[in-house]
Write a protein that holds these residues in place. Structure first.
Motif, PDB file in Angstrom:
ATOM      1  N   PRO A 318      -4.826  -6.165  -4.306  1.00  0.00           N
ATOM      2  CA  PRO A 318      -3.883  -6.725  -4.867  1.00  0.00           C
ATOM      3  C   PRO A 318      -3.187  -7.505  -4.576  1.00  0.00           C
ATOM      4  N   ALA A 319      -3.472  -8.700  -3.655  1.00  0.00           N
ATOM      5  CA  ALA A 319      -2.394 -10.338  -3.552  1.00  0.00           C
ATOM      6  C   ALA A 319      -3.151 -10.760  -4.322  1.00  0.00           C
ATOM      7  N   ASP A 320      -4.170 -10.166  -5.249  1.00  0.00           N
ATOM      8  CA  ASP A 320      -4.214 -11.603  -5.663  1.00  0.00           C
ATOM      9  C   ASP A 320      -4.116 -11.824  -7.059  1.00  0.00           C
ATOM     10  N   ARG A 321      -3.256 -10.610  -7.727  1.00  0.00           N
ATOM     11  CA  ARG A 321      -2.748  -9.921  -8.645  1.00  0.00           C
ATOM     12  C   ARG A 321      -1.712  -9.764  -9.520  1.00  0.00           C
ATOM     13  N   GLY A 322      -1.057 -10.245  -7.438  1.00  0.00           N
ATOM     14  CA  GLY A 322       0.760 -10.638  -7.966  1.00  0.00           C
ATOM     15  C   GLY A 322       1.654  -8.926  -7.734  1.00  0.00           C
ATOM     16  N   GLU A 323       0.132  -7.813  -7.279  1.00  0.00           N
ATOM     17  CA  GLU A 323       1.523  -6.702  -6.634  1.00  0.00           C
ATOM     18  C   GLU A 323       1.114  -6.086  -5.559  1.00  0.00           C
ATOM     19  N   ALA A 324       0.932  -6.742  -4.275  1.00  0.00           N
ATOM     20  CA  ALA A 324       1.274  -7.057  -3.217  1.00  0.00           C
ATOM     21  C   ALA A 324       3.062  -5.362  -3.390  1.00  0.00           C
ATOM     22  N   GLY A 325       3.892  -5.637  -4.114  1.00  0.00           N
ATOM     23  CA  GLY A 325       5.112  -5.177  -3.704  1.00  0.00           C
ATOM     24  C   GLY A 325       4.837  -3.373  -3.871  1.00  0.00           C
ATOM     25  N   ARG A 326       3.307  -2.943  -4.326  1.00  0.00           N
ATOM     26  CA  ARG A 326       3.187  -1.382  -4.651  1.00  0.00           C
ATOM     27  C   ARG A 326       2.254  -1.676  -4.053  1.00  0.00           C
ATOM     28  N   ILE A 327       1.816  -2.250  -2.934  1.00  0.00           N
ATOM     29  CA  ILE A 327       0.472  -1.933  -1.957  1.00  0.00           C
ATOM     30  C   ILE A 327       0.372  -0.826  -1.355  1.00  0.00           C
ATOM     31  N   LEU A 328       1.619   0.283  -1.548  1.00  0.00           N
ATOM     32  CA  LEU A 328       1.168   1.447  -0.734  1.00  0.00           C
ATOM     33  C   LEU A 328       1.051   2.404  -1.703  1.00  0.00           C
ATOM     34  N   PRO A 329       1.756   2.686  -2.763  1.00  0.00           N
ATOM     35  CA  PRO A 329       1.305   3.491  -3.987  1.00  0.00           C
ATOM     36  C   PRO A 329      -0.621   2.881  -4.290  1.00  0.00           C
ATOM     37  N   LEU A 330      -0.815   1.836  -4.541  1.00  0.00           N
ATOM     38  CA  LEU A 330      -2.650   1.532  -4.276  1.00  0.00           C
ATOM     39  C   LEU A 330      -2.987   2.058  -3.769  1.00  0.00           C
ATOM     40  N   VAL A 331      -2.656   1.468  -2.414  1.00  0.00           N
ATOM     41  CA  VAL A 331      -3.537   2.571  -1.189  1.00  0.00           C
ATOM     42  C   VAL A 331      -4.179   3.665  -1.447  1.00  0.00           C
ATOM     43  N   LEU A 332      -2.294   4.536  -1.252  1.00  0.00           N
ATOM     44  CA  LEU A 332      -2.668   5.643  -1.426  1.00  0.00           C
ATOM     45  C   LEU A 332      -3.370   6.844  -2.597  1.00  0.00           C
ATOM     46  N   HIS A 333      -3.727   5.926  -4.076  1.00  0.00           N
ATOM     47  CA  HIS A 333      -4.049   6.425  -4.968  1.00  0.00           C
ATOM     48  C   HIS A 333      -5.661   5.976  -5.298  1.00  0.00           C
ATOM     49  N   ASN A 334      -6.299   5.112  -4.854  1.00  0.00           N
ATOM     50  CA  ASN A 334      -7.338   4.872  -4.169  1.00  0.00           C
ATOM     51  C   ASN A 334      -8.694   4.929  -3.348  1.00  0.00           C
ATOM     52  N   LEU A 335      -7.112   5.241  -2.213  1.00  0.00           N
ATOM     53  CA  LEU A 335      -8.404   5.215  -1.078  1.00  0.00           C
ATOM     54  C   LEU A 335      -8.044   6.816  -0.354  1.00  0.00           C
ATOM     55  N   THR A 336      -7.634   7.415  -1.190  1.00  0.00           N
ATOM     56  CA  THR A 336      -7.255   9.046  -0.406  1.00  0.00           C
ATOM     57  C   THR A 336      -7.367  10.075  -1.833  1.00  0.00           C
ATOM     58  N   PRO A 337      -7.714  11.298  -1.154  1.00  0.00           N
ATOM     59  CA  PRO A 337      -7.880  12.239  -2.144  1.00  0.00           C
ATOM     60  C   PRO A 337      -6.884  12.442  -3.007  1.00  0.00           C
ATOM     61  N   THR A 338      -6.365  12.939  -4.030  1.00  0.00           N
ATOM     62  CA  THR A 338      -5.686  12.976  -5.005  1.00  0.00           C
ATOM     63  C   THR A 338      -4.541  14.084  -4.710  1.00  0.00           C
ATOM     64  N   TRP A 339      -4.443  15.298  -4.366  1.00  0.00           N
ATOM     65  CA  TRP A 339      -3.227  15.560  -3.694  1.00  0.00           C
ATOM     66  C   TRP A 339      -3.005  15.025  -2.380  1.00  0.00           C
ATOM     67  N   VAL A 340      -3.617  13.956  -1.689  1.00  0.00           N
ATOM     68  CA  VAL A 340      -3.761  12.988  -0.362  1.00  0.00           C
ATOM     69  C   VAL A 340      -1.922  12.143  -1.560  1.00  0.00           C
ATOM     70  N   SER A 341      -2.086  11.509  -1.801  1.00  0.00           N
ATOM     71  CA  SER A 341      -1.013  10.365  -2.869  1.00  0.00           C
ATOM     72  C   SER A 341      -0.124  11.289  -3.624  1.00  0.00           C
ATOM     73  N   VAL A 342      -0.504  12.420  -4.483  1.00  0.00           N
ATOM     74  CA  VAL A 342       0.363  13.095  -4.251  1.00  0.00           C
ATOM     75  C   VAL A 342       2.018  13.445  -3.234  1.00  0.00           C
ATOM     76  N   LEU A 343       1.269  13.948  -2.579  1.00  0.00           N
ATOM     77  CA  LEU A 343       2.265  13.872  -1.122  1.00  0.00           C
ATOM     78  C   LEU A 343       2.945  12.431  -0.659  1.00  0.00           C
ATOM     79  N   GLY A 344       1.979  11.587  -1.031  1.00  0.00           N
ATOM     80  CA  GLY A 344       2.479  10.019  -0.563  1.00  0.00           C
ATOM     81  C   GLY A 344       3.828   9.853  -1.641  1.00  0.00           C
ATOM     82  N   ILE A 345       3.216   9.871  -2.445  1.00  0.00           N
ATOM     83  CA  ILE A 345       4.558   9.839  -3.664  1.00  0.00           C
ATOM     84  C   ILE A 345       5.496  10.407  -3.633  1.00  0.00           C
TER      85      ILE A 345
END
Length: 549
Positions: A318-345
């Motif tokens: 993400p840092a190289d794509r200019g998406e550092a501002g969305r790092i929290l949802p990107l980490v939750l979405h890609n590195l945790t199960p779906t239901w956990v990322s929904v809790l994150g949101i």
């Protein structure tokens, strides 16, 4: 990206629960208004001054733990040129709350002010108070924009919805229950929101640390060989960055100039309770920032091991794509199960709503109490004042929502929001509360000096080039960075100017060095007449008698 239907249903259900609680609290507010013998509008603004300590701590913490705090902290830790030392929230908020309890809670609550602007209005009058409201209102709007921007980015990543739709829906819910119930709705919804934020974020952290994508997180010495930085910050600039941070950011006391802070202080049943609320909120707010720090560190680790390539996101990180501002949802979405990322949101959504409602109510309260009631409509009824608050909530919400569609950097909005208050309002607040000699002439001079110094120093986050270059400045890729605590310089210069000019003007008029005809604000005319009355009582009595005859 396909829309995540189960996740969307879960978020909508959460929003409905919050709305129901807000409506219930609004009915409770109506009951309190019926029992209130004083101003009904004060029930909306400060909850009738009977918010207990536990609710006070919850609503104080939830107000500050917003989407900007959660996502901005993770963004700072992950961003190569920043790191934990630039995470404004956790350290700065603790300092703000402790100082608020020590120096501001008691004098503000003991005098039974309704808003933060009341002491200014009593000493400086309506015109200067209106001038102070401008940067405060702009700051609240930027705060609303930052937290809505955070939520829109999170929802769009995890649920697959457009960012604009997520911002509009979330804003609508927050505006509705704040519109209906004032501080009661804000406070009681904050309790549920804060509990949900705490539980869901820590659950997400557990899954992240135990997940297969994170193989090595050496806290805090882990060095990213690809980008050449640690999650603490750039290794080359670590020492000067820490020095500047504590001089210009960790001690950035703009938070002491938020009406949302004083709304909680003034709603307490006593001065002692207000102080306890501040001290307790310092600890709880710091704890709520720890999950975001861990998420940012995990993102650094995942990038080092090229584990992004094992996810649907892939490389580059993400840092190289200019998406550092969305790092929290990107980490939750890609590195945790779906239901956990929904809790994150859900956690981010709760944080956004808990902060947005406070910003809406604070701006509406100050406009109604200090502008509408005292200048525009002095004979306004209590019903009219309550409607003025509601309409103001709606307008601030709409403008803040419109601004949220602008910048992708949550951290930029958050820093600029506090920056305005730190350089312009904080020195004024210190002087009006703790300096009895401060007068309108000094306040105006301090306001102008603080504003000029801050504007001339530039703002890299907004692309504003500096006119004044301070010692230690450097230029990288055409962008000039000030390595000098210019914000603190502007703040201190304003304080010195307020006190210095106030003293000089008072001495000039009292010693008749400056002609009384130059007192265009009429501040010293009454004082001079009172002094003459005490010095020559009989002479003045005879003169008044002759005047009457």
């Amino acid at each position: 990206m396909a829309v995540d239907i189960p996740g969307l249903v879960a978020v909508v259900f959460f929003y409905i629960v919050i709305l129901v609680i807000g409506i219930w609290a609004a009915r409770k507010s109506k009951k309190v208004e019926k029992k209130c013998v004083g101003s009904k509008s004060e029930v909306t603004i400060v909850g009738g001054r009977n918010i207990n300590t536990i609710i006070g701590v919850f609503t104080m913490t939830a107000t500050w733990v917003g989407g900007g705090y959660i996502m901005g902290t993770a963004e700072a830790v992950y961003t190569p040129t920043q790191g934990l030392i630039w995470a404004l929230g956790p350290f700065s908020y603790v300092i703000n709350f402790i100082l608020a309890g020590l120096f501001f809670a008691k004098p503000m609550r003991s005098k039974r002010y309704v808003t933060m602007l009341d002491p200014f209005q009593r000493r400086y009058g309506n015109i200067f108070t209106a001038a102070l409201l401008v940067p405060i209102l702009v700051s609240d709007l930027l705060w609303v924009a930052s937290i809505l921007n955070a939520l829109g980015g999170t929802m769009s990543v995890i649920l697959g919805l457009s960012s604009a739709m997520c911002i509009i829906i979330s804003s609508a819910f927050a505006i509705i229950y704040t519109f209906l119930g004032g501080l009661y709705s804000v406070a009681y919804t904050d309790i549920i929101q804060l509990i949900f934020i705490f539980v869901s974020l820590w659950l997400c952290v557990i899954f992240l640390l135990l997940g297969p994508a994170v193989t090595d997180v050496s806290w805090p010495t882990h060095l990213n060989q690809t980008n050449g930085y640690t999650w603490m910050g750039e290794s080359v600039w670590l020492i000067p960055s820490i020095a500047k941070f504590f001089a210009d950011n960790a001690c950035a006391l703009g938070g002491l100039s938020y009406q949302a802070l004083y709304q909680r202080i003034l709603s307490s049943a006593s001065s002692a309770q207000a102080q306890v609320t501040c001290y307790a909120a310092a600890g709880t707010t710091f704890m709520m920032g720890i999950p975001s720090v861990i998420v940012g560190g995990v993102a650094v680790s995942a990038g080092t091991d090229e584990n992004w390539n094992q996810t649907d996101y892939g490389l580059p990180p993400p840092a190289d794509r200019g998406e550092a501002g969305r790092i929290l949802p990107l980490v939750l979405h890609n590195l945790t199960p779906t239901w956990v990322s929904v809790l994150g949101i859900g956690a981010v959504a709760a944080a956004v709503m808990s902060s947005m409602d406070s910003a809406l109510l604070s701006s509406a309260s100050m406009f109604t109490q200090n502008i509408y009631k005292t200048t525009l409509r002095k004979q306004a009824s209590e019903r009219e004042l309550q409607w003025a608050i509601r309409i103001s909530v709606l307008l601030v919400g709409l403008v803040g929502t419109a601004l949220a569609f602008g910048d992708d950097s949550v951290l930029a909005f958050l820093i600029v929001s506090g920056d305005l208050l730190y350089c312009l309002i904080f020195p004024q607040l210190v002087c009006v509360i703790h300096c009895r000699k401060a007068n309108t002439y000094g306040a105006i001079a301090g306001y102008i000096i603080g504003l000029l110094l801050r504007l001339l120093s530039g703002e890299p986050l907004l692309g504003i080039p500096p006119v004044l270059l301070y010692p230690g400045w450097r230029e990288e890729e055409g962008v000039i960075e000030q390595c000098f605590p210019y914000r603190t310089l502007a703040m201190l210069s304003s304080v010195i100017c307020i006190t210095g000019v106030s003293w000089l003007v008072e001495q000039g008029f009292s010693r008749q060095i400056i002609p009384r005809s130059w007192d265009v604000l009429g501040l010293f005319k009454e004082k001079t007449e009172e002094a003459e009355e005490k010095a020559f009582p009989q002479e003045n009595y005879n003169r008044n008698l002759n005047t009457k005859l």
